[in-house]
Scaffold this motif. Structure first.
Motif, PDB file in Angstrom:
ATOM      1  N   LEU A 176       0.828  -1.205   0.000  1.00 21.49           N
ATOM      2  CA  LEU A 176       0.000   0.000   0.000  1.00 21.49           C
ATOM      3  C   LEU A 176       0.864   1.256   0.000  1.00 21.49           C
ATOM      4  O   LEU A 176       0.538   2.250  -0.657  1.00 21.49           O
ATOM      5  CB  LEU A 176      -0.928  -0.009   1.219  1.00 21.49           C
ATOM      6  N   PHE A 177       1.979   1.217   0.721  1.00 20.90           N
ATOM      7  CA  PHE A 177       2.909   2.351   0.744  1.00 20.90           C
ATOM      8  C   PHE A 177       3.394   2.679  -0.667  1.00 20.90           C
ATOM      9  O   PHE A 177       3.350   3.840  -1.112  1.00 20.90           O
ATOM     10  CB  PHE A 177       4.092   2.010   1.666  1.00 20.90           C
ATOM     11  N   PHE A 178       3.847   1.679  -1.417  1.00 22.64           N
ATOM     12  CA  PHE A 178       4.356   1.923  -2.763  1.00 22.64           C
ATOM     13  C   PHE A 178       3.244   2.366  -3.710  1.00 22.64           C
ATOM     14  O   PHE A 178       3.458   3.221  -4.580  1.00 22.64           O
ATOM     15  CB  PHE A 178       5.053   0.676  -3.304  1.00 22.64           C
ATOM     16  N   VAL A 179       2.044   1.807  -3.562  1.00 17.35           N
ATOM     17  CA  VAL A 179       0.920   2.210  -4.414  1.00 17.35           C
ATOM     18  C   VAL A 179       0.646   3.702  -4.249  1.00 17.35           C
ATOM     19  O   VAL A 179       0.515   4.450  -5.238  1.00 17.35           O
ATOM     20  CB  VAL A 179      -0.342   1.388  -4.066  1.00 17.35           C
ATOM     21  N   LEU A 180       0.561   4.171  -3.015  1.00 19.04           N
ATOM     22  CA  LEU A 180       0.198   5.565  -2.762  1.00 19.04           C
ATOM     23  C   LEU A 180       1.323   6.526  -3.134  1.00 19.04           C
ATOM     24  O   LEU A 180       1.066   7.626  -3.646  1.00 19.04           O
ATOM     25  CB  LEU A 180      -0.196   5.728  -1.295  1.00 19.04           C
ATOM     26  N   ILE A 181       2.569   6.126  -2.888  1.00 22.72           N
ATOM     27  CA  ILE A 181       3.702   6.974  -3.273  1.00 22.72           C
ATOM     28  C   ILE A 181       3.770   7.126  -4.795  1.00 22.72           C
ATOM     29  O   ILE A 181       3.958   8.232  -5.324  1.00 22.72           O
ATOM     30  CB  ILE A 181       5.018   6.384  -2.730  1.00 22.72           C
ATOM     31  N   LEU A 182       3.597   6.025  -5.505  1.00 25.89           N
ATOM     32  CA  LEU A 182       3.679   6.080  -6.969  1.00 25.89           C
ATOM     33  C   LEU A 182       2.484   6.818  -7.571  1.00 25.89           C
ATOM     34  O   LEU A 182       2.635   7.506  -8.598  1.00 25.89           O
ATOM     35  CB  LEU A 182       3.776   4.657  -7.531  1.00 25.89           C
ATOM     36  N   SER A 186       2.751   9.987 -10.010  1.00 17.61           N
ATOM     37  CA  SER A 186       2.116  10.011 -11.324  1.00 17.61           C
ATOM     38  C   SER A 186       1.230  11.241 -11.493  1.00 17.61           C
ATOM     39  O   SER A 186       1.298  11.933 -12.516  1.00 17.61           O
ATOM     40  CB  SER A 186       1.287   8.734 -11.523  1.00 17.61           C
ATOM     41  N   VAL A 187       0.393  11.524 -10.493  1.00 16.34           N
ATOM     42  CA  VAL A 187      -0.498  12.681 -10.578  1.00 16.34           C
ATOM     43  C   VAL A 187       0.309  13.970 -10.562  1.00 16.34           C
ATOM     44  O   VAL A 187       0.020  14.924 -11.295  1.00 16.34           O
ATOM     45  CB  VAL A 187      -1.518  12.655  -9.426  1.00 16.34           C
ATOM     46  N   GLY A 188       1.344  14.020  -9.726  1.00 11.19           N
ATOM     47  CA  GLY A 188       2.143  15.234  -9.607  1.00 11.19           C
ATOM     48  C   GLY A 188       2.953  15.570 -10.836  1.00 11.19           C
ATOM     49  O   GLY A 188       3.280  16.740 -11.068  1.00 11.19           O
ATOM     50  N   THR A 189       3.304  14.580 -11.643  1.00  7.26           N
ATOM     51  CA  THR A 189       4.122  14.830 -12.830  1.00  7.26           C
ATOM     52  C   THR A 189       3.281  15.054 -14.084  1.00  7.26           C
ATOM     53  O   THR A 189       3.849  15.221 -15.178  1.00  7.26           O
ATOM     54  CB  THR A 189       5.083  13.653 -13.077  1.00  7.26           C
ATOM     55  N   GLN A 190       1.961  15.050 -13.970  1.00 14.55           N
ATOM     56  CA  GLN A 190       1.117  15.354 -15.120  1.00 14.55           C
ATOM     57  C   GLN A 190       1.142  16.851 -15.423  1.00 14.55           C
ATOM     58  O   GLN A 190       1.324  17.682 -14.531  1.00 14.55           O
ATOM     59  CB  GLN A 190      -0.331  14.922 -14.854  1.00 14.55           C
ATOM     60  N   MET A 191       0.906  17.195 -16.679  1.00 17.62           N
ATOM     61  CA  MET A 191       0.740  18.586 -17.044  1.00 17.62           C
ATOM     62  C   MET A 191      -0.554  19.112 -16.420  1.00 17.62           C
ATOM     63  O   MET A 191      -1.529  18.372 -16.273  1.00 17.62           O
ATOM     64  CB  MET A 191       0.682  18.740 -18.567  1.00 17.62           C
ATOM     65  N   ASP A 192      -0.549  20.404 -16.080  1.00 12.82           N
ATOM     66  CA  ASP A 192      -1.712  20.974 -15.392  1.00 12.82           C
ATOM     67  C   ASP A 192      -2.998  20.825 -16.202  1.00 12.82           C
ATOM     68  O   ASP A 192      -4.064  20.575 -15.646  1.00 12.82           O
ATOM     69  CB  ASP A 192      -1.463  22.455 -15.079  1.00 12.82           C
ATOM     70  N   MET A 199      -4.760  17.280  -6.693  1.00 14.44           N
ATOM     71  CA  MET A 199      -3.475  17.085  -6.028  1.00 14.44           C
ATOM     72  C   MET A 199      -3.635  16.879  -4.531  1.00 14.44           C
ATOM     73  O   MET A 199      -2.825  16.195  -3.894  1.00 14.44           O
ATOM     74  CB  MET A 199      -2.554  18.281  -6.291  1.00 14.44           C
ATOM     75  N   TRP A 200      -4.670  17.446  -3.931  1.00 16.33           N
ATOM     76  CA  TRP A 200      -4.887  17.244  -2.498  1.00 16.33           C
ATOM     77  C   TRP A 200      -5.283  15.801  -2.213  1.00 16.33           C
ATOM     78  O   TRP A 200      -4.982  15.267  -1.145  1.00 16.33           O
ATOM     79  CB  TRP A 200      -5.924  18.218  -1.959  1.00 16.33           C
ATOM     80  N   TRP A 201      -5.974  15.175  -3.155  1.00 15.69           N
ATOM     81  CA  TRP A 201      -6.271  13.742  -3.024  1.00 15.69           C
ATOM     82  C   TRP A 201      -4.963  12.952  -3.049  1.00 15.69           C
ATOM     83  O   TRP A 201      -4.771  12.027  -2.243  1.00 15.69           O
ATOM     84  CB  TRP A 201      -7.181  13.300  -4.161  1.00 15.69           C
ATOM     85  N   ALA A 202      -4.062  13.313  -3.952  1.00 20.13           N
ATOM     86  CA  ALA A 202      -2.766  12.629  -4.026  1.00 20.13           C
ATOM     87  C   ALA A 202      -1.941  12.887  -2.766  1.00 20.13           C
ATOM     88  O   ALA A 202      -1.242  11.990  -2.282  1.00 20.13           O
ATOM     89  CB  ALA A 202      -2.004  13.097  -5.270  1.00 20.13           C
ATOM     90  N   ARG A 203      -2.016  14.120  -2.215  1.00 20.66           N
ATOM     91  CA  ARG A 203      -1.271  14.424  -0.987  1.00 20.66           C
ATOM     92  C   ARG A 203      -1.821  13.643   0.207  1.00 20.66           C
ATOM     93  O   ARG A 203      -1.050  13.206   1.079  1.00 20.66           O
ATOM     94  CB  ARG A 203      -1.318  15.926  -0.719  1.00 20.66           C
ATOM     95  N   LEU A 204      -3.140  13.486   0.262  1.00 20.87           N
ATOM     96  CA  LEU A 204      -3.722  12.658   1.322  1.00 20.87           C
ATOM     97  C   LEU A 204      -3.213  11.227   1.207  1.00 20.87           C
ATOM     98  O   LEU A 204      -2.876  10.591   2.213  1.00 20.87           O
ATOM     99  CB  LEU A 204      -5.256  12.696   1.229  1.00 20.87           C
TER     100      LEU A 204
END
Length: 306
Positions: A176-182, A186-192, A199-204
């Protein structure tokens, strides 16, 4: 549009861990854990332990089954999101294959662990209720007195079985740790203009991933101080799987339709998610050059009409 599988996974996580909390509270009210008596395999203490386990067996097995359902359902939307974020296998393929692999591997490990627990606990309950555990030694040695050897053997076998499951649980947390980190990567490296997930979902998810790594570390540290680190692990697991992970899944359930391809059955076509911007499609119109009076040698003039 809400993804029902995300909501079902969140519901089963919530239900499983509420039942687990009730089970812990019930056991705490009945019997104070005594490490020395447990290590010494004191028969009277073991009998009391097994009577308590028997009274809570239905609650324990229901919690295990619901937890297995939760992890199994969790892997489905995560795999879908990984495929969608890879743009159908065109973007960061290795990262998204790892997300799907860890999700499926963790879910499979949890399913196997819970089935092992369910089967071993049921067999242990059967031995507890039906088998002779009081008189194993010959009368010539025990002089007809109860030796209670069966209770000690039952507890030893049960501890060994639980030891197998503990490390499967540890693997599930590191997955689960690797799933959430990756996913955060993935979301953070997408173009806006291409990012559909918040991004707040990804940060959570990143914060939940940090807590799962702490939980994994505590599972390892329990070998040094079982009682202390078990209490810490229960607290972190409760906070993670009763509060944060269901919120993350519900949030994902309400966002899935923005990232998954939209399929049109009438024309058998799909589009890569909901479009955030729309552009008018130019149409081509042809008019004759007035200098040629519509002769066959005219050149077309292209106009853009909205």
């Amino acid at each position: 549009m809400v993804d029902c599988i995300c909501l079902m996974s969140a519901f089963f996580f919530l239900l499983s861990n509420i039942l687990g909390t009730v089970l812990v509270a019930k056991n705490a009210n009945h019997l104070t854990f005594n490490l020395q008596k447990w290590v010494d395999l004191e028969p009277s203490y073991l009998i009391d332990q097994w009577n308590q386990r028997s009274s809570s067996s239905a609650l324990f097995q229901a919690s295990s089954i619901f937890n297995a359902f939760a992890w199994f359902l969790f892997a489905i939307p995560v795999t879908q999101v990984a495929w969608a974020l890879s743009r159908g296998g065109k973007r960061r393929v290795g990262v998204h294959m790892a997300i799907a692999g860890f999700a499926l591997g963790g879910a499979l490990a949890e399913l196997i662990a819970r089935l092992l627990i369910f089967g071993s606990f049921g067999a242990a309950m059967f031995v507890h209720k039906r088998f002779n555990k009081e008189h194993w030694l010959p009368d010539s040695i025990s002089n007809g007195a109860e030796d209670l050897m069966g209770w000690k053997a039952l507890e030893i076998v049960f501890i060994i079985t639980e030891g197998i499951v503990v490390w499967i649980d540890a693997f599930e947390w590191i997955s689960l740790f690797f799933v959430l980190i990756l996913l955060y990567f993935s979301v953070g490296t997408q173009m806006d203009d291409q990012r559909k997930l918040d991004m707040w979902w990804a940060r959570l998810g990143l914060f939940i991933g940090f807590l799962t790594f702490v939980d994994f570390a505590i599972d390892v540290l329990r070998l040094e101080d079982w009682k202390t680190f078990t209490q810490i692990a229960i607290a972190i697991s409760f906070f993670n799987t009763v509060l944060l992970l269901p919120i993350w899944l519900i949030w994902l359930g309400f966002s899935m339709h923005t990232v998954l391809p939209q399929y049109n059955e009438e024309i058998d076509a799909w589009s890569p998610g909901i479009q955030t911007t729309t552009t008018a499609n130019p149409t081509m119109t042809t008019t004759a050059d007035p200098t040629t009076n519509g002769a066959s040698g005219t050149l077309p003039r292209v106009e853009n009409t909205a």
